[in-house]
Design a protein around this motif. Structure first.
Motif, short mmCIF file in Angstrom:
data_model
loop_
_atom_site.label_atom_id
_atom_site.label_comp_id
_atom_site.label_asym_id
_atom_site.label_seq_id
_atom_site.Cartn_x
_atom_site.Cartn_y
_atom_site.Cartn_z
N THR A 1 -17.55 -14.61 -21.26
CA THR A 1 -17.27 -14.62 -22.89
C THR A 1 -15.92 -15.25 -22.65
N ALA A 2 -16.06 -16.48 -23.81
CA ALA A 2 -15.01 -17.25 -24.08
C ALA A 2 -13.69 -16.05 -24.42
N GLY A 3 -12.73 -16.62 -23.82
CA GLY A 3 -11.58 -15.76 -24.09
C GLY A 3 -11.11 -14.72 -23.07
N THR A 4 -12.21 -14.48 -22.32
CA THR A 4 -11.97 -13.26 -21.38
C THR A 4 -11.52 -13.55 -20.17
N PRO A 5 -10.38 -13.14 -19.51
CA PRO A 5 -9.95 -13.64 -18.31
C PRO A 5 -11.05 -13.28 -17.20
N ASP B 1 -8.67 -20.38 -7.81
CA ASP B 1 -8.49 -21.49 -8.71
C ASP B 1 -8.93 -20.99 -10.26
N ALA B 2 -9.64 -19.95 -10.27
CA ALA B 2 -10.06 -19.47 -11.41
C ALA B 2 -9.75 -18.11 -12.00
N VAL B 3 -9.50 -17.42 -11.21
CA VAL B 3 -9.07 -15.82 -11.47
C VAL B 3 -7.87 -15.87 -12.26
N GLY B 4 -8.11 -15.30 -13.35
CA GLY B 4 -6.90 -15.15 -14.58
C GLY B 4 -7.15 -15.93 -15.66
N ALA B 5 -7.80 -17.05 -15.36
CA ALA B 5 -7.88 -18.03 -16.65
C ALA B 5 -9.36 -17.44 -17.45
N ALA B 6 -9.29 -17.89 -18.50
CA ALA B 6 -10.33 -17.67 -19.37
C ALA B 6 -11.01 -18.81 -19.91
N PRO B 7 -12.50 -18.65 -20.01
CA PRO B 7 -13.54 -19.59 -20.34
C PRO B 7 -13.06 -20.04 -21.86
N VAL B 8 -13.05 -21.44 -22.16
CA VAL B 8 -12.94 -21.72 -23.48
C VAL B 8 -13.99 -21.67 -24.27
N VAL B 9 -15.02 -21.52 -23.65
CA VAL B 9 -16.41 -21.39 -24.50
C VAL B 9 -17.24 -20.35 -23.70
#
Length: 218
Positions: A61-65, A91-99
């Protein structure tokens, strides 16, 4: 009656030839099967080349780390890997999808938001303050909106950005300073959107003399 003649055992070579003759059909079938299998194995093309790429283990889900359980490394054909694709979970853990993203989606930096907000390739990030802060609070990351400039003196409005992508707000550090000088938690905190570069210019011009209204679009 004369006694029976003693039984004489045939030589081994004779016995072998007799056995082969009796089982000649089975032996021929086995030999043909082995030859066919060897031919198929020799003509079989080598397995396609694959490369490791980081993909989503489930819908995101967008916005969920993202956490370590949300991503996995898969091997895919090289021509199916998008440019700049990530290869390691760190490289991705902690980042949140923008969509919102589906499972098995290869991850790239443009699809994820971290400390510095980014949008899809070819877009820039703009911070806009909407005329109604309550509407801004309802906009979820991943939504698409048309941004309309309404003149205070009246008259027809002007659409200054189409299908702008709402981005997740960067995490607050609690220091009280927000983007563009706004206070953290203030009702007029701007909304981050990804727009085309020329739309960002029109947004900046409209912000000085018009009220911005967001219209959610598919």
């Amino acid at each position: 009656m004369p006694p029976p003649l003693p039984r004489v055992r045939a030589p081994a070579a004779v016995r072998l030839r007799g056995a082969l003759w009796r089982w000649r059909v089975v032996v021929a079938a086995v030999c043909l099967g082995a030859a066919a299998a060897a031919t198929v194995q020799a003509l079989r093309p080598p397995p396609p080349r694959t490369v490791p790429v980081l993909v989503l283990a489930a819908d995101a889900t967008a916005g969920t780390p993202l956490t370590t359980s949300d991503v996995t490394v898969a091997r895919v054909p090289p021509d199916a890997v998008p440019a700049g694709a990530l290869t390691a979970p760190d490289d991705a853990v902690g980042a949140a999808p923008v969509v919102d993203l589906p499972a098995r989606q290869p991850l790239t930096p443009t699809l994820l938001g971290g400390g510095t907000p980014t949008g899809p390739a070819g877009t820039v990030v703009a911070a806009v303050r909407l005329d109604d802060p309550a509407v801004a609070a309802l906009l979820a990351p991943g939504a698409h909106v048309d941004l309309v400039a309404a003149r205070p003196e009246g008259g027809p409005g002007e659409t200054v950005a189409r299908r702008a992508l709402v981005l997740p707000a960067p995490p607050s550090d609690g220091a009280g300073g927000g983007l563009l000088g706004g206070a953290s938690g203030a009702p007029d905190v701007p909304v981050l959107v990804a727009v085309a570069p020329d739309e960002a210019v029109r947004l900046a011009e409209a912000s000085a003399s018009a009220r911005l209204v967001a219209v959610v679009v598919p």
